[in-house]
Scaffold this motif. Structure first.
Motif, PDB file in Angstrom:
ATOM      1  N   GLU A 179      19.108  14.163 -15.471  1.00 45.65           N
ATOM      2  CA  GLU A 179      18.520  13.971 -14.144  1.00 45.65           C
ATOM      3  C   GLU A 179      17.030  13.651 -14.244  1.00 45.65           C
ATOM      4  O   GLU A 179      16.523  12.747 -13.567  1.00 45.65           O
ATOM      5  CB  GLU A 179      18.743  15.222 -13.293  1.00 45.65           C
ATOM      6  N   ALA A 180      16.327  14.378 -15.101  1.00 44.75           N
ATOM      7  CA  ALA A 180      14.879  14.147 -15.267  1.00 44.75           C
ATOM      8  C   ALA A 180      14.624  12.759 -15.873  1.00 44.75           C
ATOM      9  O   ALA A 180      13.693  12.054 -15.465  1.00 44.75           O
ATOM     10  CB  ALA A 180      14.271  15.231 -16.150  1.00 44.75           C
ATOM     11  N   LYS A 181      15.461  12.360 -16.834  1.00 48.16           N
ATOM     12  CA  LYS A 181      15.292  11.040 -17.459  1.00 48.16           C
ATOM     13  C   LYS A 181      15.554   9.923 -16.457  1.00 48.16           C
ATOM     14  O   LYS A 181      14.805   8.942 -16.381  1.00 48.16           O
ATOM     15  CB  LYS A 181      16.224  10.910 -18.674  1.00 48.16           C
ATOM     16  N   ASP A 182      16.619  10.079 -15.669  1.00 44.16           N
ATOM     17  CA  ASP A 182      16.959   9.053 -14.675  1.00 44.16           C
ATOM     18  C   ASP A 182      15.844   8.921 -13.635  1.00 44.16           C
ATOM     19  O   ASP A 182      15.459   7.807 -13.253  1.00 44.16           O
ATOM     20  CB  ASP A 182      18.271   9.394 -13.983  1.00 44.16           C
ATOM     21  N   GLU A 183      15.339  10.055 -13.181  1.00 42.97           N
ATOM     22  CA  GLU A 183      14.274  10.026 -12.170  1.00 42.97           C
ATOM     23  C   GLU A 183      13.030   9.335 -12.707  1.00 42.97           C
ATOM     24  O   GLU A 183      12.386   8.541 -12.012  1.00 42.97           O
ATOM     25  CB  GLU A 183      13.944  11.454 -11.721  1.00 42.97           C
ATOM     26  N   SER A 184      12.693   9.610 -13.960  1.00 38.01           N
ATOM     27  CA  SER A 184      11.526   8.974 -14.579  1.00 38.01           C
ATOM     28  C   SER A 184      11.713   7.460 -14.655  1.00 38.01           C
ATOM     29  O   SER A 184      10.771   6.691 -14.415  1.00 38.01           O
ATOM     30  CB  SER A 184      11.312   9.551 -15.982  1.00 38.01           C
ATOM     31  N   PHE A 185      12.934   7.022 -14.966  1.00 40.18           N
ATOM     32  CA  PHE A 185      13.231   5.581 -15.017  1.00 40.18           C
ATOM     33  C   PHE A 185      12.969   4.941 -13.655  1.00 40.18           C
ATOM     34  O   PHE A 185      12.267   3.925 -13.552  1.00 40.18           O
ATOM     35  CB  PHE A 185      14.686   5.376 -15.444  1.00 40.18           C
ATOM     36  N   PHE A 186      13.516   5.527 -12.604  1.00 38.14           N
ATOM     37  CA  PHE A 186      13.389   4.914 -11.280  1.00 38.14           C
ATOM     38  C   PHE A 186      11.945   4.969 -10.772  1.00 38.14           C
ATOM     39  O   PHE A 186      11.481   4.045 -10.099  1.00 38.14           O
ATOM     40  CB  PHE A 186      14.351   5.584 -10.301  1.00 38.14           C
ATOM     41  N   GLN A 187      11.221   6.037 -11.121  1.00 34.19           N
ATOM     42  CA  GLN A 187       9.819   6.144 -10.703  1.00 34.19           C
ATOM     43  C   GLN A 187       8.954   5.074 -11.365  1.00 34.19           C
ATOM     44  O   GLN A 187       7.906   4.693 -10.840  1.00 34.19           O
ATOM     45  CB  GLN A 187       9.267   7.539 -11.053  1.00 34.19           C
ATOM     46  N   SER A 188       9.399   4.571 -12.521  1.00 37.73           N
ATOM     47  CA  SER A 188       8.612   3.594 -13.287  1.00 37.73           C
ATOM     48  C   SER A 188       8.981   2.150 -12.962  1.00 37.73           C
ATOM     49  O   SER A 188       8.484   1.230 -13.618  1.00 37.73           O
ATOM     50  CB  SER A 188       8.796   3.840 -14.796  1.00 37.73           C
ATOM     51  N   ASN A 211       5.781  12.105 -15.053  1.00 38.52           N
ATOM     52  CA  ASN A 211       4.655  11.402 -15.686  1.00 38.52           C
ATOM     53  C   ASN A 211       5.063   9.952 -15.943  1.00 38.52           C
ATOM     54  O   ASN A 211       4.728   9.370 -16.966  1.00 38.52           O
ATOM     55  CB  ASN A 211       4.213  12.112 -16.983  1.00 38.52           C
ATOM     56  N   SER A 212       5.801   9.396 -15.001  1.00 37.18           N
ATOM     57  CA  SER A 212       6.272   8.028 -15.121  1.00 37.18           C
ATOM     58  C   SER A 212       5.115   7.047 -14.996  1.00 37.18           C
ATOM     59  O   SER A 212       4.037   7.395 -14.528  1.00 37.18           O
ATOM     60  CB  SER A 212       7.330   7.734 -14.051  1.00 37.18           C
ATOM     61  N   GLN A 213       5.371   5.820 -15.453  1.00 34.81           N
ATOM     62  CA  GLN A 213       4.361   4.753 -15.394  1.00 34.81           C
ATOM     63  C   GLN A 213       4.562   3.974 -14.100  1.00 34.81           C
ATOM     64  O   GLN A 213       5.530   3.245 -13.953  1.00 34.81           O
ATOM     65  CB  GLN A 213       4.502   3.831 -16.603  1.00 34.81           C
ATOM     66  N   LYS A 214       3.657   4.152 -13.138  1.00 35.75           N
ATOM     67  CA  LYS A 214       3.877   3.568 -11.813  1.00 35.75           C
ATOM     68  C   LYS A 214       3.194   2.216 -11.631  1.00 35.75           C
ATOM     69  O   LYS A 214       3.532   1.476 -10.721  1.00 35.75           O
ATOM     70  CB  LYS A 214       3.413   4.546 -10.737  1.00 35.75           C
ATOM     71  N   SER A 215       2.228   1.886 -12.446  1.00 37.35           N
ATOM     72  CA  SER A 215       1.536   0.601 -12.308  1.00 37.35           C
ATOM     73  C   SER A 215       1.670  -0.193 -13.601  1.00 37.35           C
ATOM     74  O   SER A 215       1.957   0.370 -14.663  1.00 37.35           O
ATOM     75  CB  SER A 215       0.058   0.822 -11.982  1.00 37.35           C
ATOM     76  N   ASP A 239      11.841   6.805 -29.371  1.00 35.98           N
ATOM     77  CA  ASP A 239      11.413   8.095 -28.851  1.00 35.98           C
ATOM     78  C   ASP A 239      11.998   8.276 -27.450  1.00 35.98           C
ATOM     79  O   ASP A 239      13.181   8.515 -27.315  1.00 35.98           O
ATOM     80  CB  ASP A 239       9.883   8.197 -28.863  1.00 35.98           C
ATOM     81  N   ASN A 240      11.203   8.081 -26.409  1.00 37.17           N
ATOM     82  CA  ASN A 240      11.624   8.439 -25.064  1.00 37.17           C
ATOM     83  C   ASN A 240      12.452   7.356 -24.371  1.00 37.17           C
ATOM     84  O   ASN A 240      12.187   6.164 -24.513  1.00 37.17           O
ATOM     85  CB  ASN A 240      10.392   8.732 -24.199  1.00 37.17           C
ATOM     86  N   ALA A 241      13.433   7.828 -23.572  1.00 37.39           N
ATOM     87  CA  ALA A 241      14.136   6.953 -22.640  1.00 37.39           C
ATOM     88  C   ALA A 241      13.206   6.671 -21.458  1.00 37.39           C
ATOM     89  O   ALA A 241      12.079   7.164 -21.399  1.00 37.39           O
ATOM     90  CB  ALA A 241      15.421   7.634 -22.168  1.00 37.39           C
ATOM     91  N   GLY A 242      13.683   5.862 -20.513  1.00 38.72           N
ATOM     92  CA  GLY A 242      12.860   5.540 -19.345  1.00 38.72           C
ATOM     93  C   GLY A 242      11.934   4.370 -19.622  1.00 38.72           C
ATOM     94  O   GLY A 242      12.308   3.416 -20.308  1.00 38.72           O
ATOM     95  N   PHE A 243      10.712   4.456 -19.111  1.00 38.29           N
ATOM     96  CA  PHE A 243       9.786   3.340 -19.225  1.00 38.29           C
ATOM     97  C   PHE A 243       9.503   2.976 -20.680  1.00 38.29           C
ATOM     98  O   PHE A 243       9.459   1.800 -21.041  1.00 38.29           O
ATOM     99  CB  PHE A 243       8.470   3.675 -18.510  1.00 38.29           C
ATOM    100  N   TRP A 271      17.738  15.622 -26.714  1.00 38.04           N
ATOM    101  CA  TRP A 271      16.733  16.103 -27.674  1.00 38.04           C
ATOM    102  C   TRP A 271      15.333  15.968 -27.081  1.00 38.04           C
ATOM    103  O   TRP A 271      14.991  14.913 -26.545  1.00 38.04           O
ATOM    104  CB  TRP A 271      16.865  15.258 -28.946  1.00 38.04           C
ATOM    105  N   PHE A 272      14.562  17.023 -27.168  1.00 36.42           N
ATOM    106  CA  PHE A 272      13.163  17.015 -26.717  1.00 36.42           C
ATOM    107  C   PHE A 272      13.041  16.401 -25.311  1.00 36.42           C
ATOM    108  O   PHE A 272      12.177  15.586 -25.046  1.00 36.42           O
ATOM    109  CB  PHE A 272      12.274  16.298 -27.730  1.00 36.42           C
ATOM    110  N   VAL A 273      13.916  16.812 -24.438  1.00 37.13           N
ATOM    111  CA  VAL A 273      14.003  16.445 -23.022  1.00 37.13           C
ATOM    112  C   VAL A 273      14.307  14.960 -22.833  1.00 37.13           C
ATOM    113  O   VAL A 273      15.378  14.601 -22.353  1.00 37.13           O
ATOM    114  CB  VAL A 273      12.734  16.847 -22.230  1.00 37.13           C
ATOM    115  N   SER A 274      13.359  14.083 -23.216  1.00 37.16           N
ATOM    116  CA  SER A 274      13.500  12.678 -22.809  1.00 37.16           C
ATOM    117  C   SER A 274      13.830  11.722 -23.946  1.00 37.16           C
ATOM    118  O   SER A 274      13.790  10.509 -23.761  1.00 37.16           O
ATOM    119  CB  SER A 274      12.221  12.213 -22.101  1.00 37.16           C
ATOM    120  N   ASP A 275      14.173  12.234 -25.137  1.00 35.66           N
ATOM    121  CA  ASP A 275      14.512  11.333 -26.237  1.00 35.66           C
ATOM    122  C   ASP A 275      15.771  10.522 -25.916  1.00 35.66           C
ATOM    123  O   ASP A 275      16.679  10.997 -25.235  1.00 35.66           O
ATOM    124  CB  ASP A 275      14.716  12.124 -27.531  1.00 35.66           C
TER     125      ASP A 275
END
Length: 373
Positions: A73-82, A135-139, A185-189, A219-223
């Motif tokens: 859920e946290a990874k998906d939310e970070s993706f959409f926020q970015s 802590n998503s990348q918004k810009s 490393d991280n999923a999302g942006f 792994w490590f929340v967002s890997d």
């Protein structure tokens, strides 16, 4: 954890269970007077990895939810926020591809450097550091790269360019293929920035194939896991934006045609330092030896590359790698852990005085290369 209890054996009978329990016995040999490994006494690299493995054990021992990713859920939310930053990046990639036939070598290099830096600063988006806080990348990062350059403490982009250019020009080997591996490393942006970099390397003919290495458990929340990898491409493909959808389509085709190859291996979710890979996972080490360049994204990879030791800031990166030299390699990370090598004299000491949290704030980054030794 709070009361420094002993580290317990893993009991879930998974393929890596025996390896984890053997490593616990190894940790016992490092202590004196019959002491047991515990949360405060054992190396943090080990117990932090153990923490995430224990979370996985809890799931594996609860069959209805054994395949559940507690961090999804946290990874998906970070993706959409970015998404705004991703749209800008996908649009840029389209413009690059459209103009590529009119570009000269200097422009090729400029684009490669630009998207390397985007991949670097994309590493800021790490949910294990932010405690799950957004802590998503918004810009768009593209317009900010010039202002971020002073915060790159080690900039070996030229070395990467030279390594891949020599392979492309055929001056180093007879085989025309050029393989780049990216240890994710991280999923999302961040994953999208890695996809854009990988696509760019293919387009600029700096690589003919890109191999991605991801984690086989959350792994490590967002890997990045296999689900995250495929889900990200599918989300891009389904996006209501022409160029983002086009990117998803191209990336899916890259996988289907073998230009991109996905790998996962148990070793990436073990507590071992990478200098032990040749012994602990010889098949993986042999696989990496096939590469012309291995890119390691993020902090945990850097900690495992350097053994998470308190090296002097000026110790050469190649020296800190000790025996780990499967291929030319590069660490691309924003600093979020208390280890850094390969700095010019006095830089680390000056930063420690002026910014005591410089090694953990994510403000600074490195693109740090080690040739074959």
């Amino acid at each position: 954890m709070q009361t420094d209890k002993p580290i317990l054996p893993i009991t879930d009978n998974q393929p890596d269970t025996t390896i984890w329990n053997q490593y616990l016995k190894y940790q016992e040999t490092l202590l004196c007077n019959g002491e047991q490994p515990s949360w405060f006494k054992s190396p943090w690299l080990y117990v932090e990895c153990y923490l995430y493995r224990r979370i996985q054990e809890g799931l594996m021992l609860s069959p209805p939810i054994c395949m559940y990713d507690v961090f999804k859920e946290a990874k998906d939310e970070s993706f959409f926020q970015s998404q705004p930053a991703m749209l800008a990046l996908c649009t840029h990639l389209h413009e690059l591809k459209r103009n590529i036939d009119t570009m000269n070598k200097d422009q090729y290099q400029k684009e490669f450097f630009r998207l390397l830096q985007v991949s670097l600063w994309g590493n800021k988006c790490d949910l294990s550091i932010s405690g799950g806080v957004d802590n998503s990348q918004k810009s768009s990062l593209l317009s900010a790269l010039e202002s971020l350059k002073p915060f790159i403490l080690v900039d070996n982009m030229e070395s990467l360019w030279n390594t891949l250019s020599k392979s492309r020009d055929g001056s180093t080997k007879k085989d025309p293929s050029i393989r780049v591996d990216i240890v994710l490393d991280n999923a999302g942006f961040e994953l999208v920035t890695d996809f854009v970099l990988a696509d760019t390397m293919l387009s600029l003919k700096l690589a003919t194939e890109v191999h991605f290495h991801a984690k086989c458990i959350p792994w490590f929340v967002s890997d990045t896991t296999k689900h995250d990898f495929n889900w990200t491409i599918q989300q891009c493909l389904a996006a209501n934006h022409k160029w983002m959808s086009k990117c998803g389509q191209m990336w899916k085709e890259n996988l289907q045609k073998g230009r991109w190859v996905y790998h996962e291996h148990l070793f990436w979710t073990l507590p071992h330092e990478y200098c032990s890979m040749a012994d602990a996972a010889p098949d993986l080490y042999t696989e990496l030896q096939k590469s012309d360049l291995v890119l390691f994204k993020g902090d945990l990879n850097y900690r495992k590359l350097t053994g998470d030791r308190k090296w002097a800031f000026t110790v050469p990166f190649s020296q800190a790698l000790t025996t780990f030299h499967p291929a030319p390699l590069c660490s691309i990370r924003t600093l979020k852990a208390d280890v850094q090598v390969g700095l010019q004299p006095n830089i680390g000491e000056q930063l420690t005085v002026s910014e005591p949290d410089w090694m953990t704030s994510g403000k600074y980054g490195v693109i740090q290369f080690s040739p074959m030794v």
